[in-house]
Design an enzyme around this catalytic site. Structure first.
Site: not given
Length: 217
Positions: A93, A111
């Site tokens: 989100r 990441h």
């Protein structure tokens, strides 16, 4: 006093589990006080409950494109839990710039690439198509731009010629589980300092560490 941490998830929460396990150590400077998901069906919710961590569901779908409305409810939950720091663990989100600024220097993300290379979707596929010999994972502070905040910590793995996105991802995730808890440890201990777009780590001195791939010498 230990820093109070909320982990935000949308899926299986493998990095969440790594953070929760690390926080069980007596000398870990943070405690996980809540796991919050924007999806009620996120498998990570059960894993958090089994680990004894309180869970909260704030469904984002009913808010549609009203990100600020969703964030207002999220912020109330964070306030109720007296959260000091946020760790994103596969939280699918996007935040508004206002919410990110409110948590500037207090919200981490991970990441699966060596940023700034291969941000966004399909980082492993990007890495393989680029033909890199090293890939890995990056823990960074969250800023309004996706996968672009000051880098806290990185870990690398070698890339084999016969790797697929799946086999590379399987090795990278083991690195993720190692560096995310350590990055949180550094932040909660007050050892990170932001200087503009850069993150400096107190006591860091790995000047002689090297990793070469392919190793031919």
């Amino acid at each position: 006093m230990k820093r109070r941490v909320a982990i935000l998830i949308s899926g299986r929460g493998s990095n969440m589990v790594a953070l929760v396990e690390a926080a069980k150590a007596v000398d870990f400077p943070a405690e996980i006080v809540a796991v919050i998901s924007n999806r009620a069906d996120a498998p990570g919710l059960q894993r958090a409950s089994e680990a004894g961590v309180p869970t909260i569901v704030i469904e984002s779908k009913p808010f549609g494109k009203d990100r600020a409305g969703f964030e207002a409810v999220l912020q109330r939950a964070l306030d109720e839990k007296q959260v000091d720091l946020i760790c994103l663990g596969g939280f699918m989100r996007l935040f508004t710039a206002e919410f990110v600024q409110r948590w500037h220097g207090r919200m981490l993300n991970i990441h699966p690439s060596l940023l700034p290379s291969f941000p966004g979707l399909d980082p492993h596929g990007q890495a393989l198509r680029a033909g890199v010999k090293l890939s890995g994972a990056t823990v960074h502070f969250v800023i309004p731009e996706t996968d672009a905040g000051p880098i806290v910590m990185q870990g690398a793995v070698t890339v084999a010629d016969d790797d697929t996105a799946e086999t590379l991802a399987a090795r990278v995730i083991t690195i993720e589980h190692r560096i995310y808890p350590e990055a949180l440890r550094l932040l909660a201990s007050g050892k990170l300092k932001l200087e503009g777009d850069l993150c400096k780590v107190a006591g860091s001195a790995d000047r002689d560490a090297t990793l070469i791939s392919p190793r031919t010498i």
